[in-house]
Design a protein around this motif. Structure first.
Motif, mmCIF file in Angstrom:
data_model
loop_
_atom_site.group_PDB
_atom_site.id
_atom_site.type_symbol
_atom_site.label_atom_id
_atom_site.label_comp_id
_atom_site.label_asym_id
_atom_site.label_seq_id
_atom_site.Cartn_x
_atom_site.Cartn_y
_atom_site.Cartn_z
ATOM 1 N N LEU A 199 78.308 -98.253 13.962
ATOM 2 C CA LEU A 199 78.484 -97.725 15.318
ATOM 3 C C LEU A 199 78.351 -98.848 16.339
ATOM 4 O O LEU A 199 77.461 -99.677 16.244
ATOM 5 N N LYS A 200 79.254 -98.850 17.302
ATOM 6 C CA LYS A 200 79.168 -99.791 18.424
ATOM 7 C C LYS A 200 79.731 -99.110 19.658
ATOM 8 O O LYS A 200 80.927 -98.812 19.723
ATOM 9 N N LYS A 201 78.868 -98.835 20.629
ATOM 10 C CA LYS A 201 79.276 -98.135 21.839
ATOM 11 C C LYS A 201 79.000 -98.999 23.061
ATOM 12 O O LYS A 201 77.875 -99.443 23.273
ATOM 13 N N GLU A 202 80.028 -99.230 23.845
ATOM 14 C CA GLU A 202 79.856 -99.985 25.087
ATOM 15 C C GLU A 202 79.297 -99.068 26.165
ATOM 16 O O GLU A 202 79.744 -97.925 26.323
ATOM 17 N N LEU A 203 78.340 -99.576 26.929
ATOM 18 C CA LEU A 203 77.726 -98.795 27.996
ATOM 19 C C LEU A 203 78.530 -98.937 29.290
ATOM 20 O O LEU A 203 79.099 -99.997 29.565
ATOM 21 N N SER A 204 78.567 -97.875 30.079
ATOM 22 C CA SER A 204 79.158 -97.954 31.412
ATOM 23 C C SER A 204 78.183 -98.671 32.331
ATOM 24 O O SER A 204 77.003 -98.849 32.004
ATOM 25 N N SER A 205 78.644 -99.073 33.495
ATOM 26 C CA SER A 205 77.816 -99.879 34.405
ATOM 27 C C SER A 205 76.573 -99.146 34.888
ATOM 28 O O SER A 205 75.550 -99.764 35.177
ATOM 29 N N ASP A 206 76.627 -97.809 34.957
ATOM 30 C CA ASP A 206 75.489 -97.043 35.470
ATOM 31 C C ASP A 206 74.689 -96.358 34.355
ATOM 32 O O ASP A 206 73.857 -95.498 34.614
#
Length: 236
Positions: free
Chosen positions: A204-211
């Motif tokens: 699993l690899k999930k990019e986070l949003s800026s907030d």
């Protein structure tokens, strides 16, 4: 090019040239800057891999790791206060049984990571397997033994290092590194499997949003994925 595990009993000595020592010095200075920023906020960190062992190459990664679960706000504040810009943030999980980690990408070769849940012994010893040093050791210009992606044991000396194959010597390597034989066997299995079937990537690899915080991202993943919920419970 991906390095392949060595199945031979090769033993050889590598002598470093001036350019190698200069590259090592520069990479270690960058690692020390990141680790010092974290230390200002009382965050204990290590750098692992070739920078800890000394066998760096052009493009070697600067992998800084905080071994304990942390409040992500404190970690990100420490970097921000030092003027360190963040390129990307990810939640990463190597396999369904491994702890999820926060991965903060500083640039193409530099990162800071820390677990978002408790790690098993074999997971923590992964870093010792590759070689790790803390900020005090880094400033003292210490180098430590560890294993590279070819499954070669790297043992530093004054002029460079000596290297020898891990395969068939797992118990000896475990004793040399001060870790369990289970961890060495686990890494040998993972790296030889990758050699046979190709790079397996991560579960699993999930990019986070800026907030989005790491804690919020973890909760959202947990709500959606039963495997994530099970791993979180095991880590409590």
């Amino acid at each position: 090019m991906t390095l392949k595990p060595s199945r031979s009993g090769d033993y050889r000595e590598i002598i470093y040239g001036t350019e190698h020592w200069e590259l090592l010095k520069n990479l270690r200075e960058k690692a020390a800057f990141l680790m010092s920023a974290l230390a200002e906020f009382h965050l204990y960190a290590v750098v692992h891999g070739s920078i800890a062992r000394g066998d760096v190459k052009a493009g070697s990664d600067i992998d800084v790791f905080i071994p304990d679960v942390q409040n992500s706000f404190i970690v990100e504040t420490a970097l921000e206060q030092a003027g360190i810009c963040v390129n990307n943030r990810f939640v990463v999980q190597a396999t369904p049984t491994y702890a999820m980690k926060a991965h903060i990408e500083i640039d193409e070769v530099s990162s800071v990571s820390f677990p978002l849940m408790g790690m098993r012994k074999v997971e923590r010893e992964f870093y010792l397997f590759g070689g790790e040093i803390n900020l005090v050791q880094l400033k003292a210009d210490l180098k430590v033994a560890g294993v590279d992606k070819r499954l070669m044991l790297i043992e530093p000396n004054a002029s460079g290092h000596v290297e020898s194959s891990v395969i068939g010597r797992e118990a000896f390597v475990a004793k040399t590194l001060g870790i369990s034989t289970e961890t060495v066997l686990d890494r040998v299995h993972a790296l030889t499997k990758r050699d046979l079937v190709g790079r397996t990537g991560v579960f699993l690899k999930k990019e986070l949003s800026s907030d989005e915080t790491f804690e919020l991202a973890l909760k959202r993943l947990s709500d959606l994925n039963p495997a994530v919920r099970r791993r979180i419970k095991k880590g409590l």
